[in-house]
Write a protein that holds these residues in place. Structure first.
Motif, PDB file in Angstrom:
ATOM      1  N   TRP A   1       0.846  -1.198   0.000  1.00  5.29           N
ATOM      2  CA  TRP A   1       0.000   0.000   0.000  1.00  5.29           C
ATOM      3  C   TRP A   1       0.879   1.244   0.000  1.00  5.29           C
ATOM      4  O   TRP A   1       2.076   1.182   0.308  1.00  5.29           O
ATOM      5  N   TYR A   2       0.284   2.367  -0.387  1.00  2.17           N
ATOM      6  CA  TYR A   2       0.982   3.649  -0.433  1.00  2.17           C
ATOM      7  C   TYR A   2       0.179   4.664   0.372  1.00  2.17           C
ATOM      8  O   TYR A   2      -1.037   4.760   0.233  1.00  2.17           O
ATOM      9  N   SER A   3       0.885   5.423   1.191  1.00  6.84           N
ATOM     10  CA  SER A   3       0.198   6.374   2.069  1.00  6.84           C
ATOM     11  C   SER A   3      -0.245   7.645   1.340  1.00  6.84           C
ATOM     12  O   SER A   3      -1.198   8.306   1.764  1.00  6.84           O
TER      13      SER A   3
ATOM     14  N   ASN B   1      -6.719   5.315   4.412  1.00  5.19           N
ATOM     15  CA  ASN B   1      -7.642   4.943   3.341  1.00  5.19           C
ATOM     16  C   ASN B   1      -6.936   4.357   2.123  1.00  5.19           C
ATOM     17  O   ASN B   1      -7.523   4.269   1.036  1.00  5.19           O
ATOM     18  N   SER B   2      -5.693   3.979   2.268  1.00  3.70           N
ATOM     19  CA  SER B   2      -4.916   3.494   1.130  1.00  3.70           C
ATOM     20  C   SER B   2      -5.484   2.190   0.573  1.00  3.70           C
ATOM     21  O   SER B   2      -5.850   1.288   1.335  1.00  3.70           O
ATOM     22  N   PRO B   3      -5.559   2.067  -0.751  1.00  9.41           N
ATOM     23  CA  PRO B   3      -5.896   0.772  -1.354  1.00  9.41           C
ATOM     24  C   PRO B   3      -4.807  -0.247  -1.011  1.00  9.41           C
ATOM     25  O   PRO B   3      -3.620   0.097  -0.925  1.00  9.41           O
ATOM     26  N   ILE B   4      -5.202  -1.494  -0.833  1.00 13.49           N
ATOM     27  CA  ILE B   4      -4.263  -2.541  -0.435  1.00 13.49           C
ATOM     28  C   ILE B   4      -4.253  -3.632  -1.498  1.00 13.49           C
ATOM     29  O   ILE B   4      -5.293  -4.177  -1.858  1.00 13.49           O
TER      30      ILE B   4
ATOM     31  N   ALA C   1      -0.708   5.116 -10.036  1.00 18.36           N
ATOM     32  CA  ALA C   1       0.397   4.293 -10.554  1.00 18.36           C
ATOM     33  C   ALA C   1       0.319   2.877  -9.996  1.00 18.36           C
ATOM     34  O   ALA C   1       0.616   1.896 -10.702  1.00 18.36           O
ATOM     35  N   GLN C   2      -0.072   2.765  -8.722  1.00 19.46           N
ATOM     36  CA  GLN C   2      -0.232   1.451  -8.117  1.00 19.46           C
ATOM     37  C   GLN C   2      -1.291   0.636  -8.858  1.00 19.46           C
ATOM     38  O   GLN C   2      -1.092  -0.539  -9.179  1.00 19.46           O
TER      39      GLN C   2
ATOM     40  N   PHE D   1       5.590  -7.003   3.745  1.00 20.87           N
ATOM     41  CA  PHE D   1       4.761  -5.882   3.315  1.00 20.87           C
ATOM     42  C   PHE D   1       5.647  -4.774   2.773  1.00 20.87           C
ATOM     43  O   PHE D   1       6.817  -4.628   3.135  1.00 20.87           O
ATOM     44  N   HIS D   2       5.050  -3.993   1.870  1.00 24.58           N
ATOM     45  CA  HIS D   2       5.742  -2.925   1.165  1.00 24.58           C
ATOM     46  C   HIS D   2       4.878  -1.680   1.269  1.00 24.58           C
ATOM     47  O   HIS D   2       3.774  -1.628   0.721  1.00 24.58           O
TER      48      HIS D   2
END
Length: 384
Positions: free
Chosen positions: A96-98, A142-145, A105-106, A248-249
């Motif tokens: 996920w990205y904060s 609320n980041s997409p996972i 891009a994800q 995890f990344h």
């Protein structure tokens, strides 16, 4: 094309990391008389300090992606071949990205990976809590996972140990640590032998350079491979009472279990704080930066939990892609160098053995030849 298929073909493999051990194992299995020369400890180079993530996520272009996927599948084949794989953990990875600015891009990457047949799952926080209950949801907001179920990691030292042990016990391969190669004896455009630092000479029908970053330094008598290797830092915690099973990344942070309760930590922004291999203090600046980043995700981690922190040079050919093939102008001299050694190692071992011992080009390596770096000399090109 030189179809060197005789059973007693002599092959010298230079380097004993993930790639060197894979090549040695498969070449010995294919019938070659294999000798492995290692300048230091067995598996003691980049393989010894690697996040060791098996993945094809974000790999471009598609042939490079396919090469990494083939490597991931080859890990499963190798585990079945051995009947067990104490070095391999296919437990999946979570990403996920904060920052909302990174979400598009994800999603684009995940969509492309899915279109190319890669395992991709978008999961909820509830599902994440089932998979990894110790991850603090406040670090996710609320980041997409994304969950990549086919990914995993390798313990490189165990991988190297088991493959080289099998090569020795089953096919009489010789493994010589602390026996660094100094030069290649080339006569009339043909590589004949490896000369080591101590003056020993190992005659060979084929010589395979699997030295990673050291491929740029060159061996006397043969061309070097242009490399864009860079520095990395990995932190290893003390044993922590955690049930984390998956890596995890998050943003530029990578974390995974490393056995006996230890965690392995990497953060891209911390890499830039060093420019050469050097000892680092487990209570120093870099360790604190790594621990602070992980604490936000795993509350079980505390200040002072770093057991060791290490630097390493990551082997990366100058165009960031794998380089594998016969060197133009030097008959019998082959190079296999890649940044994705952990992911593609078992596949590359089979492919190189097919090319060197079997004398048949492997289709998966077509786009990754040394010819793109090195012009043929004296009218002699790489084998087809």
């Amino acid at each position: 094309m030189d179809n060197r298929q005789e059973k007693d073909m002599r092959v010298v493999v230079i380097g004993s990391g993930i790639i060197g051990s894979s090549v040695a194992y498969e070449a010995a299995k294919a019938g070659a008389q294999v000798t492995v020369l290692e300048a230091g400890r067995i598996g003691g180079g980049a393989s010894a300090t690697s996040f060791a993530w098996t993945n094809a996520t974000g790999k471009r272009p598609q042939p490079y992606f396919a090469l990494n996927v083939a490597g991931m599948r080859a890990h499963l084949d190798l585990a079945r071949e051995f009947g067990h794989a104490p070095w391999f953990h296919q437990s999946g990875s979570i990403e996920w990205y904060s920052n909302e600015s990174d979400w598009a891009a994800q999603r684009d990457n995940a969509d492309l990976m899915s279109n190319w047949g890669y395992g991709v799952e978008w999961i909820s926080k509830a599902r994440l809590a089932e998979l990894e209950p110790e991850i603090d949801h406040s670090a996710i907001s609320n980041s997409p996972i994304v969950y990549y179920p086919e990914e995993g990691w390798v313990h490189p030292a165990l991988y190297v140990a088991w493959l080289l042990r099998a090569a020795k016990e089953k096919w009489n391969a010789e493994v010589r640590p602390f026996c660094g190669a100094a030069s290649i004896d080339v006569h009339n455009g043909v590589a004949k032998a490896v000369k080591t630092i101590d003056g020993s000479v190992y005659e060979a029908d084929a010589i395979i350079n699997c030295t990673g970053s050291w491929a740029a330094n060159g061996l006397d008598g043969v061309p070097s491979i242009p490399m864009a290797s860079n520095m990395g830092i990995l932190g290893f915690t003390l044993p922590i009472a955690t049930t984390l099973r998956r890596q995890f990344h998050m943003d530029d942070l990578d974390v995974r279990p490393d056995g006996a309760g230890r965690l392995m930590i990497h953060k891209i922004s911390v890499d830039s704080t060093v420019t050469e291999i050097q000892p680092l203090d487990p209570a120093g600046e870099q360790a604190l930066l790594l621990l602070e980043a992980v604490q936000k995700v795993l509350p079980a981690v505390r200040k002072g939990d770093m057991e060791s922190i290490r630097t390493i040079v990551r082997p990366i050919p100058s165009d960031n892609l794998t380089c594998s093939g016969w060197i133009p102008g030097v008959e019998g001299y082959y190079v296999a160098v890649t940044h994705s050694g952990v992911s593609i190692g078992p596949h590359l071992g089979k492919a190189v053995a097919q090319e060197v011992v079997g004398g048949q080009a492997h289709e998966s390596l077509t786009d990754f030849r040394p010819d793109r770096f090195l012009a043929a000399k004296n009218g002699m090109g790489a084998r087809s």
